[in-house]
Design an enzyme around this catalytic site. Structure first.
Site, PDB file in Angstrom:
ATOM      1  N   GLU A 138       0.716  -0.380  -5.058  1.00 31.28           N
ATOM      2  CA  GLU A 138      -0.320   0.638  -5.217  1.00 31.28           C
ATOM      3  C   GLU A 138       0.418   1.968  -5.290  1.00 31.28           C
ATOM      4  O   GLU A 138       0.905   2.483  -4.275  1.00 31.28           O
ATOM      5  CB  GLU A 138      -1.300   0.588  -4.039  1.00 31.28           C
ATOM      6  CG  GLU A 138      -2.516   1.502  -4.208  1.00 31.28           C
ATOM      7  CD  GLU A 138      -2.392   2.803  -3.457  1.00 31.28           C
ATOM      8  OE1 GLU A 138      -3.007   3.790  -3.882  1.00 31.28           O
ATOM      9  OE2 GLU A 138      -1.676   2.845  -2.440  1.00 31.28           O
ATOM     10  N   ASP A 181       0.820  -1.203   0.000  1.00 26.38           N
ATOM     11  CA  ASP A 181       0.000   0.000   0.000  1.00 26.38           C
ATOM     12  C   ASP A 181       0.858   1.259   0.000  1.00 26.38           C
ATOM     13  O   ASP A 181       1.946   1.294   0.575  1.00 26.38           O
ATOM     14  CB  ASP A 181      -0.894  -0.009   1.249  1.00 26.38           C
ATOM     15  CG  ASP A 181      -1.822   1.177   1.315  1.00 26.38           C
ATOM     16  OD1 ASP A 181      -2.686   1.284   0.425  1.00 26.38           O
ATOM     17  OD2 ASP A 181      -1.681   2.002   2.237  1.00 26.38           O
TER      18      ASP A 181
END
Length: 632
Positions: free
Chosen positions: A353, A300
């Protein structure tokens, strides 16, 4: 030097990969040994159920900043914490960063436990993964928030045992072949969706016990479904009883206050250049991959790890040693992370991401990449959702939004995400983004999902998008399953089931994805009619698909399409058919070519294209002339 000293030395050097085996709580003799890193603490005490949380078990510090104690007073299942007298003399109760289990919230004490060892029976899946190339196979990911996919009638959360019974058969039937969980790591607040992690080695207790996740993953593998999980190594929860300023000074976070503070998320940034932090995070990643047999991690917020100025305004950051905005420590850590994981588990999938274009994210480190396998294509997602949400009358003036990503599609290995971030915080659900009345919204969502499944790149769809949930995602509630009593939602679910299985069974949609010849544009300039057409090519020359996407409600009868070979073609998928919620009832079309030039093609077919439809056409009987080899 004994074995423990060697591992602690590796920890201090940033090279320990199994830190959970040495720090935290471990069976020792007739009791347990407890170890915690708090280098500048004045004193640390072990406290718990076994001593009424009193300060009668002082720990001893070694040269590596590790405090330790062995005691026969602790028993399995009891709770414990560390009472840390910090550098300034303040005494703060802290949880164990290395704990493998915590009590159920709102408490956050660690549990004295020994993790069970499982006798796995998913060897066939793991062996196939080691032999196969995931770049050349289909990947269709169903993104799931574990506690809000479904809930019990009384409002209680589904656990992993519940999900094993219901989610796995649902995913298999719908034609997804991967599940990606939003973070499964322990976190103190549901509203963070798991991204404010406190326990980097502990499964969130609300989801179940460690054995439950192992069993879930094993059951998925037996159904040929892979399991991915989000992992958050860039920042961590700011709570004072967690990692934050563990000994009263920066331990896991940066020394410089401006670099430690993550204002956007109300969190603290890991100092990725600190060796002990590297050991901590590398061990965490490997633990989830190995102990739970996860097939990969989605990392992330990689941008936050790459740039010193990420989410900061003028005057809120300082340049690096070269005068730029790069987070050199973050880049070097990501090199080390990807290299370490790939050397040990080359078949595992590593996903970033990341939303910028300054640094190459995927590809080998030796070739200038960061080493990730895939990157989320945020540009594609933002452009397409903006395009589909506008009045179709204006799409001709914004047609580039639907086609621009063709220009850079080979720059990275992409996953196309229609993710959780796009259906929350007032952004509206995928269905509610679509322009027009309810029938038009369903038609356009079928079109969008067809774009997702036919456009080059691996696929990701957040839960609820498959049946057209109208309400925004709400983390505290289950999906709007009652909407499936509506015929249109039920037909939407059926269409996505057909579409997913079509994707899995058509090599042209995934076989050559790393090669430029995987896609050939037929017409990306048809602004006035707002129809996009392109070819997806498989390894065999006659194995190809023609994709037509009509972005307006206007039916195009006798629509001309360029094709590469003479012969006959047939319609194999039409999103406007009545069985899927449209009003098209004519039988599937069959088309014969005419020898007329169409841009780069020598032949044409003519097709009736319903409004807002997505149509896929395959060659039926075509003549492909062999290329003559040149004489030497």
């Amino acid at each position: 030097m004994d074995e423990l000293d060697q591992h602690l030395q590796n920890f201090a050097a940033g090279n320990e990969l199994y830190l959970q085996n040495y720090l935290g709580c471990h069976a020792a003799g007739n009791g347990y040994a407890f170890r915690v890193w708090a280098p500048k603490a004045q004193q640390v005490w072990l406290v718990g159920d076994f001593n009424n949380w009193e300060k009668d078990l002082p720990m001893q510090q070694n040269a590596y900043g590790i405090w330790s104690i062995e005691t026969d007073r602790a028993q399995p299942g009891q709770l414990y914490k560390f009472l840390v007298k910090q550098a300034d003399g303040e005494e703060v109760m802290k949880f164990d960063p290395m704990a493998l289990e915590y009590e159920r919230r709102p408490g956050n004490a660690a549990v004295v436990s020994n993790l069970p060892e499982k006798r796995w029976t998913d060897g066939a899946w793991l062996g196939w993964h080691k032999r196969s190339n995931h770049f050349a196979r289909p990947i269709s990911i169903y993104e799931v928030h574990a506690s809000s996919w479904k809930q019990h009638e009384d409002g209680s959360l589904y656990t992993l045992r519940d999900l094993q019974k219901e989610l796995i058969p649902y995913v298999k039937e719908q034609g997804f072949n991967y599940i990606e969980f939003m973070p499964l790591t322990a976190h103190p607040l549901d509203a963070s969706w798991g991204y404010q992690t406190t326990g980097y080695f502990a499964l969130e207790r609300a989801y179940g016990e460690p054995r439950d996740l192992q069993d879930f993953v094993e059951a998925c593998h037996k159904e040929n479904i892979g399991v991915l999980a989000d992992w958050v190594p860039g920042h961590f929860c700011i709570n004072s009883d967690a990692l934050a300023y563990y000994d009263g000074t920066p331990c896991y976070e940066f020394e410089e206050g401006w670099r430690a503070q993550n204002k956007g998320w109300g969190a603290l940034n890991f100092d990725l250049g600190k060796p002990q932090v590297q050991s901590f995070l590398l061990s965490s990643a490997l633990f989830w991959l190995e102990y739970y047999h996860l097939d990969g991690l989605r990392v992330d917020a990689v941008s936050n790890m790459l740039y010193r100025d990420y989410d900061r305004g003028p005057g809120e950051w300082k340049p690096d040693q070269y005068g730029g905005n790069r987070n050199i420590e973050g880049i070097e850590f990501l090199h080390k992370f990807n290299k370490t994981i790939k050397e040990m588990h080359p078949e595992r999938i590593l996903i970033a991401e990341e939303s910028s274009s300054q640094v190459k994210i995927t590809g080998r480190i030796e070739d200038g990449g960061l080493g990730f396998d895939y990157k989320w294509n945020m540009g594609w997602m933002n452009d397409e959702l903006r395009f589909y949400s506008m009045d179709p009358y204006f799409r001709k003036d914004n047609f580039d939004l639907s086609t621009f990503s063709f220009m850079y599609r080979m720059s990275e290995n992409f996953i196309l995400p229609l993710s959780h971030d796009e259906v929350v915080h007032g952004k509206r659900s995928l269905m509610n983004k679509m322009f027009g009345d309810r029938l038009d919204q369903f038609a356009q969502l079928r079109n969008l999902n067809t774009m997702l499944m036919t456009y080059p790149g691996k696929k990701l769809l957040f839960m609820g998008g498959e049946f057209g949930q109208y309400l925004e995602w709400r983390y505290q509630e289950g999906l709007e399953w009652s909407s499936l009593s509506d015929e249109l939602n039920a037909k939407m679910l059926k269409y996505n089931r057909e579409l997913n299985h079509f994707y899995l069974n058509e090599p042209a949609l995934w076989q050559l994805e790393q090669e430029d010849k995987s896609v050939k544009i037929i017409d990306a300039d048809n602004r006035d009619q707002s129809v996009l057409s392109f070819i997806r090519q498989g390894k065999v020359r006659h194995d190809f698909l023609i994709v037509l996407l009509n972005f307006t409600p206007v039916q195009r009868d006798g629509f001309k399409v360029g094709v590469p070979y003479p012969g006959t073609y047939k319609e194999v998928l039409n999103s406007s058919r009545s069985e899927f919620g449209g009003d098209w009832t004519a039988k599937p079309q069959e088309m014969a070519t005419t020898q007329e030039k169409f841009k780069d093609f020598d032949y044409q077919i003519s097709v009736d294209l319903p409004g807002f439809s997505a149509m896929i056409i395959k060659p039926d009987q075509v003549t492909i002339k062999r290329k003559r080899s040149k004489k030497r």
